[in-house]
Write a protein that holds these residues in place. Structure first.
Motif, PDB file in Angstrom:
ATOM      1  N   LYS A 176       0.813  -1.221   0.000  1.00 52.48           N
ATOM      2  CA  LYS A 176       0.000   0.000   0.000  1.00 52.48           C
ATOM      3  C   LYS A 176       0.847   1.272   0.000  1.00 52.48           C
ATOM      4  CE  LYS A 176      -3.934  -2.129   2.355  1.00 52.48           C
ATOM      5  NZ  LYS A 176      -4.806  -2.127   3.559  1.00 52.48           N
ATOM      6  N   GLN A 177       1.917   1.271  -0.797  1.00 53.13           N
ATOM      7  CA  GLN A 177       2.730   2.474  -0.949  1.00 53.13           C
ATOM      8  C   GLN A 177       2.868   2.775  -2.440  1.00 53.13           C
ATOM      9  OE1 GLN A 177       6.363   2.811   1.268  1.00 53.13           O
ATOM     10  NE2 GLN A 177       5.497   1.910   3.125  1.00 53.13           N
ATOM     11  N   ILE A 178       2.289   3.900  -2.853  1.00 50.16           N
ATOM     12  CA  ILE A 178       2.227   4.254  -4.261  1.00 50.16           C
ATOM     13  C   ILE A 178       3.619   4.359  -4.882  1.00 50.16           C
ATOM     14  CG2 ILE A 178       1.454   5.978  -5.930  1.00 50.16           C
ATOM     15  CD1 ILE A 178      -0.789   4.420  -4.642  1.00 50.16           C
ATOM     16  N   LYS A 179       4.594   4.864  -4.115  1.00 50.22           N
ATOM     17  CA  LYS A 179       5.928   5.055  -4.691  1.00 50.22           C
ATOM     18  C   LYS A 179       6.540   3.734  -5.152  1.00 50.22           C
ATOM     19  CE  LYS A 179       8.574   4.854  -0.351  1.00 50.22           C
ATOM     20  NZ  LYS A 179       9.561   5.565   0.517  1.00 50.22           N
ATOM     21  N   PHE A 180       6.264   2.651  -4.413  1.00 53.22           N
ATOM     22  CA  PHE A 180       6.793   1.351  -4.804  1.00 53.22           C
ATOM     23  C   PHE A 180       6.167   0.872  -6.109  1.00 53.22           C
ATOM     24  CE2 PHE A 180       7.899   0.966  -0.209  1.00 53.22           C
ATOM     25  CZ  PHE A 180       9.264   0.762  -0.384  1.00 53.22           C
ATOM     26  N   LEU A 181       4.882   1.166  -6.293  1.00 52.32           N
ATOM     27  CA  LEU A 181       4.232   0.816  -7.559  1.00 52.32           C
ATOM     28  C   LEU A 181       4.864   1.585  -8.715  1.00 52.32           C
ATOM     29  CD1 LEU A 181       0.469   0.667  -6.498  1.00 52.32           C
ATOM     30  CD2 LEU A 181       1.835  -1.230  -7.373  1.00 52.32           C
ATOM     31  N   GLY A 182       5.196   2.860  -8.461  1.00 58.12           N
ATOM     32  CA  GLY A 182       5.861   3.660  -9.489  1.00 58.12           C
ATOM     33  C   GLY A 182       7.211   3.085  -9.863  1.00 58.12           C
ATOM     34  N   TYR A 183       7.994   2.692  -8.849  1.00 59.90           N
ATOM     35  CA  TYR A 183       9.300   2.071  -9.092  1.00 59.90           C
ATOM     36  C   TYR A 183       9.140   0.766  -9.876  1.00 59.90           C
ATOM     37  CZ  TYR A 183      11.049   5.234  -5.441  1.00 59.90           C
ATOM     38  OH  TYR A 183      11.377   6.331  -4.696  1.00 59.90           O
ATOM     39  N   PHE A 184       8.099   0.022  -9.538  1.00 59.17           N
ATOM     40  CA  PHE A 184       7.857  -1.273 -10.171  1.00 59.17           C
ATOM     41  C   PHE A 184       7.597  -1.120 -11.665  1.00 59.17           C
ATOM     42  CE2 PHE A 184       4.574  -4.401 -11.484  1.00 59.17           C
ATOM     43  CZ  PHE A 184       5.339  -5.548 -11.406  1.00 59.17           C
ATOM     44  N   PHE A 185       6.706  -0.203 -12.033  1.00 58.19           N
ATOM     45  CA  PHE A 185       6.377  -0.024 -13.449  1.00 58.19           C
ATOM     46  C   PHE A 185       7.541   0.604 -14.213  1.00 58.19           C
ATOM     47  CE2 PHE A 185       1.989  -0.283 -11.726  1.00 58.19           C
ATOM     48  CZ  PHE A 185       1.570  -1.364 -12.490  1.00 58.19           C
ATOM     49  N   LEU A 186       8.323   1.459 -13.531  1.00 58.91           N
ATOM     50  CA  LEU A 186       9.523   2.010 -14.155  1.00 58.91           C
ATOM     51  C   LEU A 186      10.535   0.902 -14.426  1.00 58.91           C
ATOM     52  CD1 LEU A 186      11.176   4.446 -15.118  1.00 58.91           C
ATOM     53  CD2 LEU A 186      11.997   4.716 -12.752  1.00 58.91           C
ATOM     54  N   PHE A 187      10.686  -0.012 -13.473  1.00 58.51           N
ATOM     55  CA  PHE A 187      11.592  -1.151 -13.633  1.00 58.51           C
ATOM     56  C   PHE A 187      11.149  -2.041 -14.793  1.00 58.51           C
ATOM     57  CE2 PHE A 187      12.619  -5.610 -12.679  1.00 58.51           C
ATOM     58  CZ  PHE A 187      14.005  -5.531 -12.642  1.00 58.51           C
ATOM     59  N   LEU A 188       9.839  -2.280 -14.901  1.00 58.36           N
ATOM     60  CA  LEU A 188       9.320  -3.080 -16.017  1.00 58.36           C
ATOM     61  C   LEU A 188       9.643  -2.419 -17.357  1.00 58.36           C
ATOM     62  CD1 LEU A 188       5.763  -4.387 -15.007  1.00 58.36           C
ATOM     63  CD2 LEU A 188       7.904  -5.656 -15.155  1.00 58.36           C
ATOM     64  N   LEU A 189       9.440  -1.107 -17.429  1.00 61.12           N
ATOM     65  CA  LEU A 189       9.705  -0.384 -18.671  1.00 61.12           C
ATOM     66  C   LEU A 189      11.181  -0.467 -19.040  1.00 61.12           C
ATOM     67  CD1 LEU A 189       8.740   1.471 -20.944  1.00 61.12           C
ATOM     68  CD2 LEU A 189       9.123   3.424 -19.403  1.00 61.12           C
ATOM     69  N   LEU A 190      12.052  -0.254 -18.062  1.00 56.50           N
ATOM     70  CA  LEU A 190      13.492  -0.332 -18.318  1.00 56.50           C
ATOM     71  C   LEU A 190      13.903  -1.739 -18.731  1.00 56.50           C
ATOM     72  CD1 LEU A 190      14.895   1.855 -15.379  1.00 56.50           C
ATOM     73  CD2 LEU A 190      14.832   2.433 -17.823  1.00 56.50           C
ATOM     74  N   SER A 191      13.262  -2.748 -18.150  1.00 58.23           N
ATOM     75  CA  SER A 191      13.577  -4.142 -18.488  1.00 58.23           C
ATOM     76  C   SER A 191      13.236  -4.439 -19.938  1.00 58.23           C
ATOM     77  CB  SER A 191      12.813  -5.091 -17.560  1.00 58.23           C
ATOM     78  OG  SER A 191      13.201  -4.913 -16.210  1.00 58.23           O
ATOM     79  N   VAL A 192      12.099  -3.914 -20.391  1.00 56.07           N
ATOM     80  CA  VAL A 192      11.693  -4.113 -21.784  1.00 56.07           C
ATOM     81  C   VAL A 192      12.672  -3.419 -22.721  1.00 56.07           C
ATOM     82  CG1 VAL A 192       9.905  -3.615 -23.490  1.00 56.07           C
ATOM     83  CG2 VAL A 192       9.262  -4.438 -21.216  1.00 56.07           C
ATOM     84  N   VAL A 193      13.102  -2.209 -22.361  1.00 59.26           N
ATOM     85  CA  VAL A 193      14.076  -1.474 -23.181  1.00 59.26           C
ATOM     86  C   VAL A 193      15.396  -2.236 -23.246  1.00 59.26           C
ATOM     87  CG1 VAL A 193      15.461   0.631 -23.339  1.00 59.26           C
ATOM     88  CG2 VAL A 193      13.035   0.774 -22.726  1.00 59.26           C
ATOM     89  N   LEU A 194      15.866  -2.729 -22.100  1.00 61.06           N
ATOM     90  CA  LEU A 194      17.118  -3.483 -22.054  1.00 61.06           C
ATOM     91  C   LEU A 194      17.019  -4.771 -22.869  1.00 61.06           C
ATOM     92  CD1 LEU A 194      18.210  -3.050 -18.326  1.00 61.06           C
ATOM     93  CD2 LEU A 194      19.336  -2.122 -20.348  1.00 61.06           C
ATOM     94  N   LEU A 195      15.863  -5.401 -22.825  1.00 60.69           N
ATOM     95  CA  LEU A 195      15.645  -6.614 -23.611  1.00 60.69           C
ATOM     96  C   LEU A 195      15.765  -6.312 -25.104  1.00 60.69           C
ATOM     97  CD1 LEU A 195      14.788  -9.643 -23.539  1.00 60.69           C
ATOM     98  CD2 LEU A 195      12.421  -8.847 -23.764  1.00 60.69           C
ATOM     99  N   TYR A 196      15.183  -5.196 -25.521  1.00 62.06           N
ATOM    100  CA  TYR A 196      15.266  -4.788 -26.929  1.00 62.06           C
ATOM    101  C   TYR A 196      16.708  -4.496 -27.320  1.00 62.06           C
ATOM    102  CZ  TYR A 196      14.427  -2.225 -31.245  1.00 62.06           C
ATOM    103  OH  TYR A 196      14.443  -1.803 -32.556  1.00 62.06           O
ATOM    104  N   ARG A 211      13.798 -15.763 -26.422  1.00 62.28           N
ATOM    105  CA  ARG A 211      12.430 -16.233 -26.154  1.00 62.28           C
ATOM    106  C   ARG A 211      11.557 -15.116 -25.605  1.00 62.28           C
ATOM    107  NH1 ARG A 211      11.098 -21.501 -25.477  1.00 62.28           N
ATOM    108  NH2 ARG A 211      10.079 -21.142 -23.471  1.00 62.28           N
ATOM    109  N   ASN A 212      12.099 -14.298 -24.706  1.00 66.43           N
ATOM    110  CA  ASN A 212      11.293 -13.226 -24.119  1.00 66.43           C
ATOM    111  C   ASN A 212      11.091 -12.072 -25.093  1.00 66.43           C
ATOM    112  OD1 ASN A 212      10.627 -13.726 -21.091  1.00 66.43           O
ATOM    113  ND2 ASN A 212      12.705 -14.480 -21.332  1.00 66.43           N
ATOM    114  N   TYR A 213      12.064 -11.838 -25.968  1.00 61.88           N
ATOM    115  CA  TYR A 213      11.890 -10.817 -27.005  1.00 61.88           C
ATOM    116  C   TYR A 213      10.742 -11.211 -27.942  1.00 61.88           C
ATOM    117  CZ  TYR A 213      12.791  -7.863 -31.048  1.00 61.88           C
ATOM    118  OH  TYR A 213      12.645  -6.973 -32.088  1.00 61.88           O
ATOM    119  N   LEU A 214      10.781 -12.454 -28.410  1.00 59.93           N
ATOM    120  CA  LEU A 214       9.731 -12.921 -29.318  1.00 59.93           C
ATOM    121  C   LEU A 214       8.368 -12.907 -28.644  1.00 59.93           C
ATOM    122  CD1 LEU A 214      11.594 -15.914 -31.028  1.00 59.93           C
ATOM    123  CD2 LEU A 214      11.108 -13.655 -31.995  1.00 59.93           C
ATOM    124  N   TRP A 215       8.343 -13.221 -27.372  1.00 58.62           N
ATOM    125  CA  TRP A 215       7.085 -13.232 -26.600  1.00 58.62           C
ATOM    126  C   TRP A 215       6.517 -11.829 -26.467  1.00 58.62           C
ATOM    127  CZ3 TRP A 215       7.086 -13.035 -20.656  1.00 58.62           C
ATOM    128  CH2 TRP A 215       5.777 -13.116 -20.153  1.00 58.62           C
TER     129      TRP A 215
END
Length: 341
Positions: A176-196, A211-215
């Motif tokens: 129940k801490q909004i800042k952690f959710l923000g960090y989480f979605f930022l981390f997901l976005l960066l992970s997708v960029v790094l994967l690319y 496999r994860n790129y194709l997925w």
């Protein structure tokens, strides 16, 4: 030990005996390739002993008397030690990092979920360490996360990644801490960029990256669509009690709900629903931290992880971890329901 809840034990037994009868009937009436036919009695053992008998044993535990703190601590150190040995074995002996199981004699997807389990537990202990009394240092927990991620990486499986995303989101909702959710979605976005970048610019030779790129970028599901479509066709031929156990070569729909319909029709799906009704009824207990034993939350997270696996891979009788954690969570749900009444 305590007496098994009679209703739940009966539903478990009816579910697995019906599935067993469908398996026997299918092996003797449907066509299968010789390689899969040779597994007939192994599958019967899986159904009746590895799944049914083991689940009934877990349901017989008195979950009011379980030392959950000791249980969680023991699970952590067992996973930590196994995956540390797995790291050393993979680096210094195996020297392979693409779709391998390391020290584990299981399918690579299962070994990936072992790693995900340690990541899940370590993340939980990090996020809620101020509310818990398990004295494991932050440094050890961070190392455990890395050990778990290494096992996920060398497995190159996608379902552990999906499970980690959903379970992490579950933990953050509990936090129940909004800042952690923000960090989480930022981390997901960066992970997708790094994967690319790793695939398209660096051209990293990695099954995990490929496999994860194709997925993610191309929607590739490793050819599962024909299995999904065929399961629906088989169900439509006999929607009451379903059809064959698996396909001729031993493959399956890769989705538990479609497989339930294919194998046992509406009857098996109905029994599955009855089985998990206590969990649905008491789901709120696992969606809050107040008035909840905090050491139970990781067990529900393990169940959630393996439930996600059933939606993407493995068949009904070859996913014992899902059924074991289901038995534990259902046992806790029954305990919670009895406490309310």
């Amino acid at each position: 030990m305590r007496k098994i809840d009679l209703k739940l034990g009966l539903i478990f037994s009816v579910f697995w005996f019906f599935y067993f009868l469908k398996a026997v009937y299918s092996f003797h009436t449907d066509y299968y390739l010789p390689q899969f036919l040779s597994q007939e009695f192994e599958i019967y053992i899986r159904i009746l002993i590895i799944n049914l008998l083991a689940c009934l044993a877990l349901l017989s535990i008195d979950y009011l008397k379980v030392d959950y703190k000791l249980l969680i601590k023991s699970i952590f150190w067992i996973l930590f030690i196994m995956l540390f040995i797995n790291l050393l074995y993979t680096i210094f002996y195996l020297n392979q990092y693409n779709k391998v199981s390391g020290i584990f004699s299981v399918y690579y997807i299962s070994s990936g979920h072992f790693g995900a389990s340690l990541v899940i537990l370590s993340l939980y202990l990090l996020l809620f360490r101020t509310n818990l009394e398990i004295l494991i240092s932050k440094q050890v927990l961070v190392l455990a996360v890395l050990l778990g991620l290494f096992a996920v990486y060398i497995s190159a499986a996608r379902s552990p990644i999906l499970a980690l995303i959903i379970v992490s989101l579950y933990f953050l909702v509990l936090k129940k801490q909004i800042k952690f959710l923000g960090y989480f979605f930022l981390f997901l976005l960066l992970s997708v960029v790094l994967l690319y970048v790793a695939r398209e610019i660096v051209h990293l030779d990695s099954a995990f990256v490929e496999r994860n790129y194709l997925w993610i970028f191309e929607g590739n599901t490793s050819g599962r669509e024909p299995y999904l479509i065929r399961s629906v066709n088989i169900f439509q031929e006999n929607f009451i009690i379903g059809g064959r156990l698996q396909y001729e070569d031993g493959l399956y729909p890769h989705n538990i709900f479609l497989e339930l319909l294919m194998v046992g029709g509406l009857v098996l799906l109905f029994l599955f629903g009855l089985l998990f009704y206590p969990l649905l009824r008491n789901l709120g207990y696992f969606l809050k931290t107040s008035n909840t034993n905090l050491y139970i939350i990781p067990l529900f997270a393990f169940w959630l992880q393996y439930f996600i696996l059933t939606l993407t891979s493995n068949n009904i009788h070859s996913n014992p971890e899902f059924w074991y954690f289901s038995s534990v969570i259902l046992g806790i749900s029954i305990k919670t329901q009895n406490e309310k009444t």
